[in-house]
Write an enzyme that holds these catalytic residues in place. Structure first.
Site, PDB file in Angstrom:
ATOM      1  N   GLY B 104      72.579  27.649  79.728  1.00  0.00           N
ATOM      2  CA  GLY B 104      73.084  26.784  80.779  1.00  0.00           C
ATOM      3  C   GLY B 104      74.578  26.532  80.643  1.00  0.00           C
ATOM      4  O   GLY B 104      75.219  26.052  81.557  1.00  0.00           O
ATOM      5  N   LYS B 105      75.143  26.860  79.488  1.00  0.00           N
ATOM      6  CA  LYS B 105      76.578  26.664  79.226  1.00  0.00           C
ATOM      7  C   LYS B 105      77.038  25.289  79.709  1.00  0.00           C
ATOM      8  O   LYS B 105      78.080  25.154  80.322  1.00  0.00           O
ATOM      9  CB  LYS B 105      77.390  27.796  79.852  1.00  0.00           C
ATOM     10  N   ARG B 106      76.236  24.276  79.410  1.00  0.00           N
ATOM     11  CA  ARG B 106      76.568  22.928  79.845  1.00  0.00           C
ATOM     12  C   ARG B 106      77.654  22.329  78.948  1.00  0.00           C
ATOM     13  O   ARG B 106      77.800  22.717  77.788  1.00  0.00           O
ATOM     14  CB  ARG B 106      75.329  22.031  79.784  1.00  0.00           C
TER      15      ARG B 106
END
Lengths: 305, 305
Positions: B104-106
């Site tokens: 999700g590369k949050r």
């Protein structure tokens, strides 16, 4: 669809202020009247309360400010039900005439970045079609391209993280590379994209996130990035004041929007408003806090023309 | 819940390989049999097909590999219905004994980062409870802390972007600050967090994303980051080969998992498999491509012990 920066400029002019209201619902801070009968709430029930609360905020601020910024994380915390509530309030805010800047800080590469852009900016599928999206720059220039292309095709906008408002923003952003800090390298790339995509107002569809908590850098970046609209977080609860953000604006009073989340949406609990309004009149507290922020900014920034 | 890196080590040992299968459903590339009767598909119908497809992939790979990596963006592209499908396949994969690394590369700050961590790692609410999450480092050290704290409390893991596989990864990651590139500064911080949180296997719960497309840097980072498990993207479709990733492993054949998304899940369309299997036998093509990747890696990396 008209160019995003031109729509933003028009909205700021129409409202006569650059206030961006952040929609950051936190369960523990919601006004008590909204929680009645929801003591043991599952995610579906919480999501419904978040939607009700945000709609209530939107009802108050729609006639006062140009834009709102829902924070995706608080809706994602509630799972799929939360994401449905987010879709609901994005649509509701746009129907009420507000611009919606989705704060998701998304980023990825190639077709994955295109998928994110379609989810939050595109119009074809049923996602969270917003007017603009915040994105993170770490993955580099080719990770930003798909977002820019989608934004161009649908009149959308982007705000790329450049200098964030948190203390830890310094960890990597302030590292000096080739004589200037990393955030200036990111700023130069964002300015290039902004210049390439500029609208009638002189600003591009690619903007920058620059925190109110670093007023000196904010002013310096304004000079370095004449084509870039700024989204300025850090006002209010994080410590930034009206005088701190003055340097973000151009001589027309344009070029920046200043976000306030907790200071507005949970104003009923602030000492300035709690006695007069309290939780029962939380919407009146939202209105008062918004008006007070509008007044404070107007006194500090160039007149909007 | 046991320490994430220990669970990952055990899974790699049990399967005897470090293959991570990326679940990146793309509508245009799905095997034709899955699309029958879905010519004009709305998002709800598409989401159901994505879930069916990913469940089909999971059924094949659950007995072969230690982990899968769903790419959030492709589910988000379908709106709330897509996010419900994502929750379904995360749960299904875990029920089948696979570790799930949510891509999700949050990233965000403070309580917002905590909300993201709760959404993707926490166990309290009904989100997308995965074993690990990818996160972006641009916001700095205090943006990573809430993710680390949540991961510690629930046995979860993190993979922080350090050196990404895309050509544009160089734009900012390779800028030289104080005599070494930015990605090494990020690497040093990640290694510090990994060391502080190391499990019995010697690796921490904080890992790093390091692309297969930069084999020299991969080997160098392995030396600089002895406590950090690597998630290696870029194998296969992006150009990385088994020899390129060999440097990511320690002498026990541990310390890295190598992702392949399109090369496995859409193997039915690859020249190597299309004639033998075709779209009708797409799951057999998934099995063959997975076995071939396992074989190629085993020939290139130290024996797993």
């Amino acid at each position: 669809m008209e160019h995003f920066a031109d729509r933003l400029s028009a909205a700021v002019r129409r409202c006569g202020n650059p206030v961006l209201v952040g929609l950051d619902p936190r369960w523990e801070q919601l006004p008590a009247p909204l929680l009645r009968g929801h003591d043991v709430a599952g995610t579906t029930e919480r999501a419904a309360v978040y939607a009700e609360f945000c709609r209530g905020v939107i009802d108050v601020v729609a006639s006062l400010v140009p834009a709102v910024k829902p924070q995706a994380a608080f809706f994602e915390e509630l799972g799929p039900a939360g994401m449905a509530a987010l879709a609901d309030i994005v649509q509701y805010a746009r129907q009420r005439g507000l611009l919606v800047i989705l704060d998701g800080k998304r980023n990825d590469i190639g077709s994955t970045a295109t998928a994110y852009a379609a989810a939050y900016l595109g119009n074809e599928l049923q996602g969270w079609q917003s007017d603009a999206l915040t994105v993170s720059p770490y993955l580099g220039d080719d990770s930003l391209t798909p977002f820019v292309e989608t934004a161009q095709s649908c009149g959308g906008g982007l705000f790329v993280l450049v200098k964030t408002s948190n203390p830890g923003g310094r960890t990597f952003q302030d590292l000096v590379c080739d004589g200037r800090p990393l955030y200036e390298h990111v700023a130069a790339h964002v300015e290039k994209l902004a210049k390439q995509t500029s609208g009638a107002c002189g600003y591009g569809l690619v903007g920058a996130v620059v925190g109110a908590t670093y007023p000196q850098q904010l002013e310096q970046l304004r000079t370095l990035m004449p084509s870039t609209w700024f989204l300025v977080p850090g006002y209010g609860a994080q410590g930034g004041a009206a005088a701190d953000v003055a340097g973000a604006f151009d001589s027309r009073g344009l070029g920046a929007i200043v976000n306030n989340s907790r200071g507005i949406i949970f104003a009923h609990a602030r000492p300035e408003y709690s006695q007069q309004f309290g939780a029962a009149r939380w919407q009146d507290a939202v209105a008062a806090a918004t008006q007070d922020m509008i007044g404070a900014l107007k006194a500090a920034i160039p007149a909007i023309s």
